[in-house]
Design an enzyme around this catalytic site. Structure first.
Site, mmCIF file in Angstrom:
data_model
loop_
_atom_site.group_PDB
_atom_site.id
_atom_site.type_symbol
_atom_site.label_atom_id
_atom_site.label_comp_id
_atom_site.label_asym_id
_atom_site.label_seq_id
_atom_site.Cartn_x
_atom_site.Cartn_y
_atom_site.Cartn_z
ATOM 1 C CE LYS A 1 -0.767 -0.556 5.032
ATOM 2 N NZ LYS A 1 -1.787 -0.633 6.080
ATOM 3 C CG HIS B 1 -9.094 -7.389 5.928
ATOM 4 N ND1 HIS B 1 -9.979 -6.417 6.349
ATOM 5 C CD2 HIS B 1 -7.866 -6.840 6.001
ATOM 6 C CE1 HIS B 1 -9.295 -5.317 6.660
ATOM 7 N NE2 HIS B 1 -8.019 -5.548 6.445
#
Lengths: 378, 378
Positions: A144, A260
């Site tokens: 990211k 997640h």
């Protein structure tokens, strides 16, 4: 009035433990309510004295005062799950989710449930074998921020792999944006990690975020497998627990599943309602096929308490018959300095997920990843 | 430090309104947190002064004191949704669901979102045309309790249809239990309702509960269509909003979708966190393709307030560009005596869903259904 119904059931029952707010009377009323609302959803006084009343309506097996209020164990005939994870979820916390002051604390499984709840493919031992790492916590990070090109993301992946991180996953919000198309990203990251592994002798894997609509979820999973990804990042709060299970059970994939927690927070942020972290990130994670469960660690960007996190540790590892234990992956703003404390809390069987902080120790991410590994091996 | 990123974005942004608990500073910190957590999930100070910082990180468009605390409108670049409902959900309420004191109040859509959020196929006008009922509220009931045989359930369906109920749905917990197998049930109920319609001249439809695991969801939907069911009962809290959307968009199905709220309660039971009823049962219901949204009415078995219910009414019917308005279906222990009040509250464009209470007015369910119709037409 309905005519009495006669049913041929096995007699096998599983149960769930719920806690309730309120005084004895209110809590007991809520317990009775769970029995009816989660099964017949019908005025009890209009049901004749038959097998529906005796066997289908939930049964209060125990009702006790606790520190928090009251708690009941309620049993259900196994047949009402229809051998489906979806209907199982509906039974344990469907309509009563809409009522305040009721929390699902624990599931007590019975043998028949294991016919359709096979659990994780890998679990702790299987994932260790898959990665060839037996003697230390596993290291994980995310590529990211969103907005980087696939080339840049792959470059990050390369450095993390080269530095010795075991599992390199997409950030969970990177799906198939025009600036980071899925297929191109997966190819690039797989290639980058493969190259890093060849150079370093490490065995890092890449777990792309496959969150996608309907059939595209499976398409992305199979594409990932085809081009050499080593795991899958799945968000059951968005795509459904049943689809996580289906990915886990798919022999043509046979990839470790990272669960997640996105979109699921409302279940656990109220200690007096919802689903306990023990169930949501522990038992349910395992029952629906996750090998690693990611959750916000105490002391980071989120506000889970240490007790919440220990509940998740217990839920993900306590014996549950045939269902394998899985890795807890405490995350959410973790820093390298926290590793010692994390290992103390979770033990050796933990996936340490550190994201942004890896960028905070100078610009050489290979070095920072090595530092991560050093902290773990201290 | 990352190198600066240059992005070619359209400039189009949509926004969401969030409310926050806490004083000014705490609330503002939470608003900033939404901007970062829902997008880059990366320490902001490590992002260079580039297009990621300028365009990808959410932007606080306004921040105001309200009666409840503070509220902010936060905008996002449309590109980060990747034109996917799943990633759209992830952006508007993914990770921040895990933080306390943050509630998603409203979505402000922008034109680009309508390319992948087509909304309901029927909506209010379409469903009225489909059923041929233009001048009164629609009547709905459920066949239950769980435990009855399919023959008995079909017999109930027959009586309800004969008495003039428009939509006869499965109870949401009746899926494919051994004592009520799905395919057999659908065939029997379709046949029973067809026979009742022929005898009475009514146009009742049957909406089976298709909750099922993974690909079986679609198989059940198509089976229902094939054998003549007139609608589908879908539980997006269990199977995912994207799959509800996919069923709504499927031209080979072209059936009205009833959205059941099971498993979703934790999002709305805390007024200071989660997702507002306006969004969850209004805007999101429409955006993901529901034609009717079922929710617990005030004054019934559940504890939604009248204001919650009015929010749902507004969310399901207020103008939203191309997205059609849909029917609110207040339910959950409603009685015939409540009809007058319900019509006063919701207006004529409402689906009145009465279940158990239809069994409380004598044993002739045809008569009771007629009574239901009479109450509506008073």
């Amino acid at each position: 009035m309905l005519s009495p119904t006669r049913l041929e059931l096995s007699g096998e029952r599983f149960s769930a433990v719920y806690s309730f707010t309120g005084d004895y009377d209110e809590a007991y009323r809520k317990a009775k309510d769970v029995c009816v609302e989660q099964t017949v959803e019908f005025p009890e006084d209009l049901i004749p004295d038959d097998d529906i009343k005796k066997l289908i309506i939930g049964k209060i097996e125990s009702f006790d005062k606790t520190e928090k209020g009251y708690q009941a164990e309620i049993s259900f005939a196994i047949e009402i799950t229809a051998n489906e994870l979806t209907q199982f979820l509906n039974v344990i916390f469907g309509n009563i989710s809409l009522k305040p002051g009721i929390r699902l604390e624990k599931i007590n499984l019975s043998q028949g449930l294991y016919t359709f709840l096979q659990g994780p493919r890998f679990g702790i031992a299987g994932l260790r074998q898959y990665l060839g790492v037996y003697d230390r916590p596993l290291l994980c990070t995310a590529i990211k921020p969103m907005g980087l090109s696939n080339k840049e993301l792959a470059n990050l992946a390369y450095q993390f792999a080269k530095g010795g991180i075991d599992i390199i996953k997409d950030d969970h919000g990177i799906s198939n944006q025009a600036f980071s198309e899925y297929q191109d990203r997966v190819i690039r990251c797989v290639e980058a990690i493969h190259r890093a592994n060849e150079e370093s002798g490490n065995h890092a894997i890449y777990a792309p975020c496959i969150t996608a609509m309907d059939e595209q979820l499976k398409e992305r999973a199979h594409y990932a497998k085809e081009v050499g990804a080593g795991g899958l990042l799945v968000s059951p709060g968005i795509v459904g627990f049943d689809r996580m299970q289906s990915l886990a059970n798919d022999d043509t994939l046979a990839l470790p599943i990272l669960y997640h927690p996105t979109f699921l927070g409302s279940f656990v942020t109220n200690p007096h309602a919802g689903i306990s972290p023990y169930v949501l990130f522990g038992q349910l994670a395992r029952l629906s096929g996750a090998d690693v469960v990611i959750f916000p660690n105490y002391g980071g960007r989120f506000s889970f308490s240490k007790e919440d996190c220990l509940e998740i540790l217990r839920g993900s590892t306590e014996p549950m018959d045939k269902i394998k234990p899985i890795f807890p992956a405490p995350a959410g703003g973790m820093k390298l300095q926290a590793i010692h404390e994390m290992v103390n809390t979770y033990g050796r069987d933990v996936v340490l997920l550190i994201g942004g902080d890896l960028h905070r120790h100078g610009s050489d991410l290979v070095q920072n990843s090595k530092l991560f590994r050093q902290y773990v091996c201290l």
